[in-house]
Write a protein that holds these residues in place. Structure first.
Motif, PDB file in Angstrom:
ATOM      1  N   PHE A   1     -27.067  34.449 -21.789  1.00 43.96           N
ATOM      2  CA  PHE A   1     -27.987  33.423 -22.183  1.00 43.96           C
ATOM      3  C   PHE A   1     -29.355  33.467 -21.431  1.00 43.96           C
ATOM      4  CE2 PHE A   1     -29.804  29.068 -22.637  1.00 43.96           C
ATOM      5  CZ  PHE A   1     -30.457  29.257 -23.881  1.00 43.96           C
ATOM      6  N   LEU A   2     -29.245  33.422 -20.036  1.00 45.49           N
ATOM      7  CA  LEU A   2     -30.323  33.539 -19.127  1.00 45.49           C
ATOM      8  C   LEU A   2     -31.138  34.662 -19.034  1.00 45.49           C
ATOM      9  CD1 LEU A   2     -28.478  31.864 -16.207  1.00 45.49           C
ATOM     10  CD2 LEU A   2     -29.936  30.807 -17.672  1.00 45.49           C
ATOM     11  N   SER A   3     -30.439  35.748 -19.686  1.00 39.32           N
ATOM     12  CA  SER A   3     -31.352  37.077 -19.699  1.00 39.32           C
ATOM     13  C   SER A   3     -32.179  37.163 -20.927  1.00 39.32           C
ATOM     14  CB  SER A   3     -30.308  38.161 -19.542  1.00 39.32           C
ATOM     15  OG  SER A   3     -29.585  38.432 -20.784  1.00 39.32           O
ATOM     16  N   TYR A   4     -32.218  36.348 -21.687  1.00 38.73           N
ATOM     17  CA  TYR A   4     -32.780  36.536 -22.981  1.00 38.73           C
ATOM     18  C   TYR A   4     -34.262  36.104 -22.826  1.00 38.73           C
ATOM     19  CZ  TYR A   4     -28.255  37.154 -25.424  1.00 38.73           C
ATOM     20  OH  TYR A   4     -26.734  37.490 -25.962  1.00 38.73           O
ATOM     21  N   GLN A   5     -35.282  36.806 -23.446  1.00 38.22           N
ATOM     22  CA  GLN A   5     -36.689  36.370 -23.321  1.00 38.22           C
ATOM     23  C   GLN A   5     -36.836  35.139 -24.062  1.00 38.22           C
ATOM     24  OE1 GLN A   5     -38.938  39.352 -24.956  1.00 38.22           O
ATOM     25  NE2 GLN A   5     -38.498  41.088 -23.357  1.00 38.22           N
ATOM     26  N   GLU A   6     -36.258  34.902 -25.023  1.00 38.64           N
ATOM     27  CA  GLU A   6     -36.550  33.552 -25.906  1.00 38.64           C
ATOM     28  C   GLU A   6     -35.721  32.462 -25.182  1.00 38.64           C
ATOM     29  OE1 GLU A   6     -36.083  36.959 -28.575  1.00 38.64           O
ATOM     30  OE2 GLU A   6     -35.180  36.335 -27.195  1.00 38.64           O
ATOM     31  N   SER A   7     -34.807  32.692 -24.265  1.00 39.94           N
ATOM     32  CA  SER A   7     -34.183  31.349 -23.599  1.00 39.94           C
ATOM     33  C   SER A   7     -35.040  30.564 -22.999  1.00 39.94           C
ATOM     34  CB  SER A   7     -32.987  31.802 -22.692  1.00 39.94           C
ATOM     35  OG  SER A   7     -32.278  32.730 -23.534  1.00 39.94           O
ATOM     36  N   PRO A   8     -36.072  30.736 -22.273  1.00 30.00           N
ATOM     37  CA  PRO A   8     -36.641  29.427 -21.627  1.00 30.00           C
ATOM     38  C   PRO A   8     -37.086  28.551 -22.653  1.00 30.00           C
ATOM     39  CG  PRO A   8     -37.291  31.634 -20.493  1.00 30.00           C
ATOM     40  CD  PRO A   8     -36.388  32.103 -21.504  1.00 30.00           C
ATOM     41  N   GLU A   9     -37.620  29.054 -23.715  1.00 26.43           N
ATOM     42  CA  GLU A   9     -38.316  28.248 -24.945  1.00 26.43           C
ATOM     43  C   GLU A   9     -37.022  27.486 -25.600  1.00 26.43           C
ATOM     44  OE1 GLU A   9     -41.091  28.589 -28.866  1.00 26.43           O
ATOM     45  OE2 GLU A   9     -41.164  30.109 -27.150  1.00 26.43           O
ATOM     46  N   LEU A  10     -36.217  28.322 -25.889  1.00 25.10           N
ATOM     47  CA  LEU A  10     -35.190  27.739 -26.862  1.00 25.10           C
ATOM     48  C   LEU A  10     -34.377  26.642 -26.101  1.00 25.10           C
ATOM     49  CD1 LEU A  10     -33.701  28.647 -29.394  1.00 25.10           C
ATOM     50  CD2 LEU A  10     -32.124  30.359 -28.390  1.00 25.10           C
ATOM     51  N   SER A  11     -34.152  26.924 -24.937  1.00 29.43           N
ATOM     52  CA  SER A  11     -33.425  26.017 -23.939  1.00 29.43           C
ATOM     53  C   SER A  11     -34.019  24.451 -24.134  1.00 29.43           C
ATOM     54  CB  SER A  11     -33.144  26.284 -22.684  1.00 29.43           C
ATOM     55  OG  SER A  11     -34.324  26.469 -21.915  1.00 29.43           O
ATOM     56  N   GLN A  12     -35.433  24.333 -24.436  1.00 30.20           N
ATOM     57  CA  GLN A  12     -36.110  23.250 -24.103  1.00 30.20           C
ATOM     58  C   GLN A  12     -36.376  22.414 -25.564  1.00 30.20           C
ATOM     59  OE1 GLN A  12     -37.118  22.266 -20.835  1.00 30.20           O
ATOM     60  NE2 GLN A  12     -35.666  24.016 -20.856  1.00 30.20           N
ATOM     61  N   ILE A  13     -35.573  23.061 -26.696  1.00 35.33           N
ATOM     62  CA  ILE A  13     -35.954  22.338 -28.085  1.00 35.33           C
ATOM     63  C   ILE A  13     -35.004  21.154 -28.064  1.00 35.33           C
ATOM     64  CG2 ILE A  13     -35.442  22.496 -30.327  1.00 35.33           C
ATOM     65  CD1 ILE A  13     -36.060  25.651 -29.981  1.00 35.33           C
TER      66      ILE A  13
ATOM     67  N   HIS B   1     -21.905  25.151 -22.959  1.00 38.47           N
ATOM     68  CA  HIS B   1     -21.358  26.385 -23.715  1.00 38.47           C
ATOM     69  C   HIS B   1     -21.459  26.453 -25.167  1.00 38.47           C
ATOM     70  CE1 HIS B   1     -19.871  28.888 -20.658  1.00 38.47           C
ATOM     71  NE2 HIS B   1     -19.859  28.104 -19.903  1.00 38.47           N
ATOM     72  N   HIS B   2     -21.090  25.197 -25.726  1.00 38.85           N
ATOM     73  CA  HIS B   2     -21.315  25.048 -27.280  1.00 38.85           C
ATOM     74  C   HIS B   2     -22.556  25.113 -27.678  1.00 38.85           C
ATOM     75  CE1 HIS B   2     -16.904  24.304 -28.545  1.00 38.85           C
ATOM     76  NE2 HIS B   2     -16.776  23.519 -27.122  1.00 38.85           N
ATOM     77  N   THR B   3     -23.463  24.538 -26.757  1.00 35.67           N
ATOM     78  CA  THR B   3     -24.908  24.109 -27.309  1.00 35.67           C
ATOM     79  C   THR B   3     -25.479  25.562 -27.397  1.00 35.67           C
ATOM     80  OG1 THR B   3     -25.008  22.250 -25.978  1.00 35.67           O
ATOM     81  CG2 THR B   3     -27.169  23.377 -26.611  1.00 35.67           C
ATOM     82  N   ILE B   4     -25.170  26.506 -26.214  1.00 34.00           N
ATOM     83  CA  ILE B   4     -25.682  27.847 -26.284  1.00 34.00           C
ATOM     84  C   ILE B   4     -25.013  28.681 -27.535  1.00 34.00           C
ATOM     85  CG2 ILE B   4     -25.299  30.322 -25.255  1.00 34.00           C
ATOM     86  CD1 ILE B   4     -25.543  28.640 -22.441  1.00 34.00           C
TER      87      ILE B   4
END
Length: 380
Positions: free
Chosen positions: A260-272, A363-366
């Protein structure tokens, strides 16, 4: 095997499946006819006690309540949480039983012998996206009940109960951003229906995936370098977030987290936001995503980490003031989840149990975020 034996067995099956429940989540019940203290046969609702864990639940962890005293409540227009709790306390056959689940009324209002409720990731993934209604129709062909997110309590119980009573042929009810309810004449029937519906959701998510997340950040950091940085950063974090109260940290660099930390989208996705508002007490509204110059010295990393933690605390205070009703508990301002690309995830809490629960939930959130994003666009 008697009715309670079968309920315990079903509960443990659901609890053992990590795709179905987070720690302590989900609940189950069964309605049976038993003699009361005077020897009169009455209908008894046996429901998971609040705080019990389904995967290890025992017979004495179910509350026993007089069903006939609960059912008429569906005719009320409203009921406060305080009144509901007080009323259910008076319905208990044995005051030594654990306090019944917050969703007791919902179980009681469903006119079926056995009821199962989980927070299945696949089900939540179907609702946490911008195309929720279309997706649910595509999966279940209109043969499922659904209710938009409402905090567990009287109103949610009344809405679900009335929907099922008016549509007795529904296969189940999905609570948006929450989970699934199923039922049956036996524990096996309720369980089998539950698994069937979750499996259909999982199949849809797999067969209708239209996009995948893009690997950007590499997580191929030298293991010795990663270990060294973690050992430097962990005590820094603990000191910085323990200003108001002492905290325990748990570190996680599992494959799922590192991917999850390696995805380009994760910095934005994690903040939703969280997969469900019910998780706010454990994970807060969002994690802290930390960007660090890992080639810098420890003083530079400390300064950067402190700045980002302080900014998070300021933003949390602002968010709380904007959304509080005045009765909501204000938590300390620091993050419960800290994410650092190439290094991993830290969860924080007052003790080891709290940090473990937060990690389990994230983990469930991811899982929900990535599955929802695969078929549409994740929303919180």
């Amino acid at each position: 095997m008697n009715d309670l034996d079968s309920l315990v067995y079903m509960s443990r099956l659901i609890g053992a499946n990590t795709e179905l429940v987070v720690w302590g989540g989900g609940n189950t019940s069964i309605k049976v006819t038993e003699p009361d203290i005077a020897g009169n046969d009455i209908e008894v609702l046996k429901i998971k006690g609040s705080g019990s864990d389904l995967k290890t639940i025992r017979h004495n962890q179910f509350a026993h309540l007089r069903q006939a005293d609960i059912v008429p409540l569906i005719e009320r227009k409203d009921m406060t949480d305080e009144d509901m709790v007080d009323y259910l306390d008076k319905c208990m056959l044995d005051p030594k039983n654990p306090r019944p689940s917050v969703e007791t009324l919902l179980h009681a209002f469903l006119p079926f012998k056995c009821v199962a409720h989980s927070h299945a990731d696949a089900i939540v993934s179907l609702t946490n996206n911008v195309d929720q209604q279309k997706v649910l129709t595509d999966v279940y062909k209109g043969n499922m009940g659904s209710v938009e997110y409402i905090r567990p309590g009287f109103l949610l119980s009344k809405l679900v109960g009335e929907q099922v009573i008016q549509n007795p042929n529904l296969r189940g009810v999905i609570l948006a951003k929450h989970g699934l309810f199923t039922w049956g004449d036996t524990a096996k029937e309720a369980y089998d229906r539950h698994i069937d519906l979750v499996t259909e959701a999982e199949t849809y998510l797999k067969d209708h995936q239209i996009k995948t997340l893009t690997h950007g950040h590499t997580h191929d950091l030298d293991p010795d370098k990663q270990k060294s940085l973690v050992e430097i950063l962990t005590p820094m974090m603990r000191g910085l977030i323990s200003k108001t109260s002492k905290k325990v940290l748990k570190y996680d660099n599992s494959k799922e987290i590192m991917n999850f930390l390696s995805y380009q989208e994760s910095p934005e996705l994690s903040q939703i936001g969280p997969a469900t508002p019910d998780h706010l007490i454990h994970t807060k509204q969002k994690p802290l995503w930390v960007e660090l110059d890992k080639s810098g010295d420890s003083n530079a990393m400390y300064t950067s980490l402190k700045t980002q933690l302080d900014d998070y605390a300021i933003n949390y205070d602002k968010w709380y003031e904007q959304h509080t009703s005045g009765s909501d508990i204000k938590l300390d301002p620091f993050p419960r989840v800290i994410l650092i690309p190439q290094l991993g995830m830290w969860t924080t809490g007052k003790d080891a149990k709290a940090t473990t629960i937060t990690g389990d939930i994230y983990h469930h959130t991811i899982n929900v975020m990535t599955k929802s994003e695969g078929i549409s666009s994740f929303i919180s």
